[in-house]
Write an enzyme that holds these catalytic residues in place. Structure first.
Site: not given
Length: 294
Positions: A96, A171, A239
């Site tokens: 990701s 995502k 993140k």
């Protein structure tokens, strides 16, 4: 059966690679700082000297790495994957990472004659172990069709969203929804508990109504039972929300609730909780309320 390269054998990557092995594929990785788990070695894992050698050895390479810099280093750093690629090989990045960087990585990989698919996943460690991950893919139809038999060994809900980078966009959108829903469940359970209601029974009641969700089911239970061992760490969700906020800035889009939820994750990290499961976000609200869900 094929030889499959796999770099990134961590919490998620290990069970994903094991599913490939169990299907009869030979999984090969390159040397790295953290040694692979013994279960993979016992099941036939092979190790080569570098990502470059790995790319020279196999036709398909899967990446499952923590963040954009690690993917860039593995692909384009010294002895990186890109230096071992030839026409017809396939790189599948299931990490990701930044959608913007992904588009550039895909351009460079395609320039070698190889193909590129970004296929980030949702479902956490449980989904990885159960081969039930949702996989959001970006790439050409031809590349996706090549990757699909491998995706089907690791996931259930598999969708080609668009070209390279679109999987990563999806995502990021997923992580916005997950984070904000964890925050909503946290607020609800802190409120109910401080009001004197049994949070376990409140959760059970809500599971039968319109507020029901997978997050209320799984992470609500974690909050009540105080089980914050990581399936997906707070640091990793930080993140992902950084990617959302950076992308929003570039696009001129406001994400006010994403920003406020990130601040709650930041508070957890400041209290040494970055390694907890992301359901541990409830701890930030508990501190603000001076009351723990229990």
């Amino acid at each position: 059966m094929a030889n499959i390269g796999f770099i990134g054998l961590g919490i998620m990557g290990t069970p994903m690679a094991r599913h490939l092995q169990d299907a009869g594929h030979t999984v090969i990785t390159s040397k790295f700082a953290i040694p692979p788990r013994q279960e993979l070695i016992d099941n036939g894992l092979k190790i080569v000297d570098s990502p470059k050698v790995l790319a020279e050895t196999v036709d398909t390479i899967i990446l499952m790495l923590p963040d954009t810099p690690e993917v860039e280093d593995v692909l384009f750093g010294e002895n990186g994957v890109s230096y071992g690629l030839t026409a017809g090989k396939l790189v599948i990045d299931m990490s990701s990472i930044s959608p913007i960087a992904t588009k550039e990585f895909a351009r460079k990989i395609r320039a070698t004659g190889a193909e590129y698919v970004d296929g980030p996943v949702s479902g956490g460690e449980v989904g990885a172990k159960n081969a039930s991950l949702s996989i959001m893919a970006g790439g050409s139809q031809e590349s996706f069709d090549r990757a699909l038999p491998l995706f089907q060994l690791m996931g259930k809900n598999i969708t080609l969203v668009g070209d390279c980078g679109d999987g990563q966009v999806t995502k990021v959108a997923n992580q916005i929804i997950v984070a904000l829903t964890i925050e909503a469940v946290s607020e609800a359970l802190v409120f109910a508990s401080k009001a004197g209601a049994d949070p376990a029974r409140v959760r059970a009641a809500l599971m039968g109504g319109f507020a029901s969700s997978r997050i209320l089911e799984v992470h609500g239970e974690r909050m009540v039972k105080r089980t914050f061992d990581p399936g997906f760490r707070i640091s990793l969700h930080q993140k992902d929300l950084n990617l959302a906020l950076q992308g929003a800035k570039a696009l001129g889009v406001a994400l006010p609730n994403t920003a406020s939820t990130q601040e709650l994750f930041n508070q957890c990290a400041a209290h040494g909780e970055a390694g907890l499961d992301h359901s541990g976000l409830v701890k930030a609200l508990e501190r603000m309320a001076n009351h723990a869900v229990a």
